[in-house]
Design a protein around this motif. Structure first.
Motif, PDB file in Angstrom:
ATOM      1  N   ALA A 143      62.570  42.795 -21.570  1.00  0.00           N
ATOM      2  CA  ALA A 143      63.509  41.711 -21.832  1.00  0.00           C
ATOM      3  C   ALA A 143      63.700  41.587 -23.339  1.00  0.00           C
ATOM      4  CB  ALA A 143      62.990  40.389 -21.256  1.00  0.00           C
ATOM      5  N   ASP A 144      64.938  41.813 -23.801  1.00  0.00           N
ATOM      6  CA  ASP A 144      65.239  41.778 -25.239  1.00  0.00           C
ATOM      7  C   ASP A 144      64.327  42.694 -26.046  1.00  0.00           C
ATOM      8  OD1 ASP A 144      67.322  39.936 -24.947  1.00  0.00           O
ATOM      9  OD2 ASP A 144      65.935  38.246 -24.951  1.00  0.00           O
ATOM     10  N   GLY A 145      63.993  43.847 -25.460  1.00  0.00           N
ATOM     11  CA  GLY A 145      63.192  44.828 -26.165  1.00  0.00           C
ATOM     12  C   GLY A 145      61.702  44.573 -26.159  1.00  0.00           C
ATOM     13  N   VAL A 146      61.262  43.531 -25.467  1.00  0.00           N
ATOM     14  CA  VAL A 146      59.839  43.190 -25.416  1.00  0.00           C
ATOM     15  C   VAL A 146      59.301  43.471 -24.013  1.00  0.00           C
ATOM     16  CG1 VAL A 146      58.134  41.345 -25.664  1.00  0.00           C
ATOM     17  CG2 VAL A 146      60.147  41.414 -27.165  1.00  0.00           C
ATOM     18  N   ALA A 147      58.133  44.136 -23.933  1.00  0.00           N
ATOM     19  CA  ALA A 147      57.497  44.391 -22.645  1.00  0.00           C
ATOM     20  C   ALA A 147      56.664  43.183 -22.233  1.00  0.00           C
ATOM     21  CB  ALA A 147      56.618  45.632 -22.723  1.00  0.00           C
ATOM     22  N   ARG A 164      54.891  37.326 -16.094  1.00  0.00           N
ATOM     23  CA  ARG A 164      55.282  36.542 -17.261  1.00  0.00           C
ATOM     24  C   ARG A 164      56.667  36.942 -17.767  1.00  0.00           C
ATOM     25  NH1 ARG A 164      49.472  37.044 -20.483  1.00  0.00           N
ATOM     26  NH2 ARG A 164      48.225  35.930 -18.914  1.00  0.00           N
ATOM     27  N   HIS A 165      57.320  37.826 -17.033  1.00  0.00           N
ATOM     28  CA  HIS A 165      58.652  38.269 -17.426  1.00  0.00           C
ATOM     29  C   HIS A 165      59.617  37.092 -17.312  1.00  0.00           C
ATOM     30  CE1 HIS A 165      62.546  40.345 -17.130  1.00  0.00           C
ATOM     31  NE2 HIS A 165      61.954  41.344 -17.764  1.00  0.00           N
ATOM     32  N   PRO A 166      60.460  36.865 -18.322  1.00  0.00           N
ATOM     33  CA  PRO A 166      61.311  35.672 -18.330  1.00  0.00           C
ATOM     34  C   PRO A 166      62.278  35.577 -17.158  1.00  0.00           C
ATOM     35  CG  PRO A 166      61.908  37.197 -20.099  1.00  0.00           C
ATOM     36  CD  PRO A 166      60.608  37.658 -19.551  1.00  0.00           C
ATOM     37  N   THR A 167      62.646  36.712 -16.576  1.00  0.00           N
ATOM     38  CA  THR A 167      63.524  36.679 -15.405  1.00  0.00           C
ATOM     39  C   THR A 167      62.726  36.731 -14.110  1.00  0.00           C
ATOM     40  OG1 THR A 167      65.337  37.752 -16.590  1.00  0.00           O
ATOM     41  CG2 THR A 167      65.399  37.847 -14.189  1.00  0.00           C
ATOM     42  N   MET A 168      61.890  37.752 -13.974  1.00  0.00           N
ATOM     43  CA  MET A 168      61.247  37.993 -12.687  1.00  0.00           C
ATOM     44  C   MET A 168      60.210  36.934 -12.320  1.00  0.00           C
ATOM     45  SD  MET A 168      63.016  40.354 -11.652  1.00  0.00           S
ATOM     46  CE  MET A 168      62.194  40.316 -10.073  1.00  0.00           C
ATOM     47  N   SER A 169      59.595  36.297 -13.302  1.00  0.00           N
ATOM     48  CA  SER A 169      58.610  35.256 -12.986  1.00  0.00           C
ATOM     49  C   SER A 169      59.287  34.016 -12.410  1.00  0.00           C
ATOM     50  CB  SER A 169      57.820  34.872 -14.237  1.00  0.00           C
ATOM     51  OG  SER A 169      58.675  34.294 -15.213  1.00  0.00           O
ATOM     52  N   ARG A 170      60.607  33.893 -12.641  1.00  0.00           N
ATOM     53  CA  ARG A 170      61.338  32.720 -12.157  1.00  0.00           C
ATOM     54  C   ARG A 170      62.489  33.097 -11.241  1.00  0.00           C
ATOM     55  NH1 ARG A 170      62.911  29.184 -17.274  1.00  0.00           N
ATOM     56  NH2 ARG A 170      63.519  31.201 -18.138  1.00  0.00           N
ATOM     57  N   HIS A 171      62.434  34.293 -10.683  1.00  0.00           N
ATOM     58  CA  HIS A 171      63.517  34.742  -9.811  1.00  0.00           C
ATOM     59  C   HIS A 171      63.675  33.763  -8.642  1.00  0.00           C
ATOM     60  CE1 HIS A 171      65.910  37.243  -7.141  1.00  0.00           C
ATOM     61  NE2 HIS A 171      66.106  38.077  -8.139  1.00  0.00           N
ATOM     62  N   PRO A 172      64.899  33.334  -8.327  1.00  0.00           N
ATOM     63  CA  PRO A 172      65.084  32.315  -7.282  1.00  0.00           C
ATOM     64  C   PRO A 172      64.769  32.806  -5.873  1.00  0.00           C
ATOM     65  CG  PRO A 172      67.203  33.124  -8.055  1.00  0.00           C
ATOM     66  CD  PRO A 172      66.171  33.692  -8.988  1.00  0.00           C
ATOM     67  N   VAL A 173      64.769  34.117  -5.647  1.00  0.00           N
ATOM     68  CA  VAL A 173      64.512  34.646  -4.312  1.00  0.00           C
ATOM     69  C   VAL A 173      63.130  35.267  -4.206  1.00  0.00           C
ATOM     70  CG1 VAL A 173      65.315  36.240  -2.525  1.00  0.00           C
ATOM     71  CG2 VAL A 173      66.977  35.099  -4.000  1.00  0.00           C
ATOM     72  N   THR A 174      62.760  36.094  -5.184  1.00  0.00           N
ATOM     73  CA  THR A 174      61.462  36.779  -5.152  1.00  0.00           C
ATOM     74  C   THR A 174      60.714  36.570  -6.470  1.00  0.00           C
ATOM     75  OG1 THR A 174      62.553  38.812  -5.884  1.00  0.00           O
ATOM     76  CG2 THR A 174      62.189  38.553  -3.518  1.00  0.00           C
ATOM     77  N   GLY A 207      76.553  35.360  -9.471  1.00  0.00           N
ATOM     78  CA  GLY A 207      75.613  34.665  -8.605  1.00  0.00           C
ATOM     79  C   GLY A 207      74.193  34.781  -9.114  1.00  0.00           C
ATOM     80  N   SER A 208      74.027  35.228 -10.348  1.00  0.00           N
ATOM     81  CA  SER A 208      72.701  35.439 -10.920  1.00  0.00           C
ATOM     82  C   SER A 208      72.211  34.189 -11.649  1.00  0.00           C
ATOM     83  CB  SER A 208      72.737  36.621 -11.901  1.00  0.00           C
ATOM     84  OG  SER A 208      71.547  36.696 -12.647  1.00  0.00           O
ATOM     85  N   CYS A 209      70.878  34.057 -11.717  1.00  0.00           N
ATOM     86  CA  CYS A 209      70.276  32.929 -12.431  1.00  0.00           C
ATOM     87  C   CYS A 209      69.435  33.404 -13.611  1.00  0.00           C
ATOM     88  CB  CYS A 209      69.381  32.127 -11.491  1.00  0.00           C
ATOM     89  SG  CYS A 209      70.160  31.601  -9.962  1.00  0.00           S
ATOM     90  N   SER A 210      69.591  34.652 -14.028  1.00  0.00           N
ATOM     91  CA  SER A 210      68.701  35.230 -15.028  1.00  0.00           C
ATOM     92  C   SER A 210      69.063  34.812 -16.450  1.00  0.00           C
ATOM     93  CB  SER A 210      68.731  36.757 -14.934  1.00  0.00           C
ATOM     94  OG  SER A 210      69.871  37.272 -15.580  1.00  0.00           O
ATOM     95  N   PRO A 211      68.115  34.902 -17.382  1.00  0.00           N
ATOM     96  CA  PRO A 211      68.408  34.621 -18.789  1.00  0.00           C
ATOM     97  C   PRO A 211      69.469  35.562 -19.354  1.00  0.00           C
ATOM     98  CG  PRO A 211      66.039  34.621 -18.417  1.00  0.00           C
ATOM     99  CD  PRO A 211      66.663  35.152 -17.156  1.00  0.00           C
ATOM    100  N   VAL A 212      69.503  36.803 -18.863  1.00  0.00           N
ATOM    101  CA  VAL A 212      70.533  37.746 -19.317  1.00  0.00           C
ATOM    102  C   VAL A 212      71.909  37.231 -18.934  1.00  0.00           C
ATOM    103  CG1 VAL A 212      71.450  40.082 -19.070  1.00  0.00           C
ATOM    104  CG2 VAL A 212      68.978  39.721 -19.219  1.00  0.00           C
TER     105      VAL A 212
END
Length: 245
Positions: free
Chosen positions: A1-5, A10-20, A134-139
């Protein structure tokens, strides 16, 4: 995410994914809540040392029915693609994000099975566009913010209405009408269900689903179908030649 592993949980998108949402970084522990099948792993050490096939054979011999494959860089991406391709067969089910396709394509390119030529596409001659998100991601949040200051017209679609089929039909019609109006006034509409991971619209949709007994899978299916129908209606009514999802 933004060049950071980031660790997966703790990933800013996947840790808060609305479905999984990923609350566990070890994919085996995450999947253990969804299956009783024995879980195995071909890890980075096996891939980096050329022992992927031996490691996979050992896991299968031990009765592992689901085997996770580690990837961390281009080398292991190609190695995983090669492993899947070598062991492809009628009884192989491969599951993953776009990383699965990336791995196979990397291997195919490495073996000269496909070329590196990018596909050619063009929207030349078409000035207007209707977009749906339909996405909720920071991207996506950043993309919508960019669109907002570059002339696009953002139209909030109330996803909570998808918990009730009749209300959702009305919301589809309302949003499509607004998009048609915006196009008629020379603006490109973006039909969106959330402006990012912290948008209160996400909680409202979940609360509406719980209140009506609608499962998350049903809610998400209705939202996806509805966004597609909105775009279809706008394209047909306006003759707009481009759509962006």
């Amino acid at each position: 995410a933004d060049g950071v592993a980031h660790r997966l949980d703790r990933h800013p998108t996947m840790s808060r994914h609305p479905v999984t949402p990923m609350h566990e970084a070890d994919i085996r522990r995450h999947l253990s809540a969804q299956t009783r099948e024995p879980l195995g792993l071909v890890d980075l050490l096996a891939l980096k040392s050329g022992q992927a096939d031996a490691s996979l054979a050992a896991e299968l011999s031990a009765g592992r029915r689901v085997v996770a494959l580690d990837v961390i860089d281009a080398e292991t991406l190609r190695a995983v693609g090669a492993l899947i391709w070598r062991h492809r067969g009628a009884r192989l089910l491969a599951v993953g994000s776009q990383g699965l396709e990336y791995a196979l394509v990397a291997h195919w390119r490495d073996q000269g099975l496909i070329t590196n030529d990018p596909p050619q596409c063009s929207g030349a001659g078409k000035s207007r566009v209707v977009a749906a998100s339909g996405s909720c991601s920071p991207v996506t949040e950043a993309q919508l913010a960019w669109a907002d200051v570059h002339g696009f017209s953002l139209i909030d679609v109330d996803a909570a209405q998808a918990a009730d089929p009749a209300l959702w039909e009305a919301e589809i019609g309302r949003a499509a009408d607004l998009a048609v109006t915006e196009l008629g006034q020379g603006r490109d509409p973006v039909l969106l269900t959330a402006r990012g991971p912290d948008d209160p619209a996400i909680a409202r949709a979940s609360e509406a689903a719980a209140r009506t007994g609608t499962t998350p899978a049903t809610l998400n299916a209705r939202i996806g179908d509805g966004l597609g129908r909105m775009v279809d209606a706008v394209l047909r009514r306006t003759g707009t030649g481009r759509a962006l999802f």
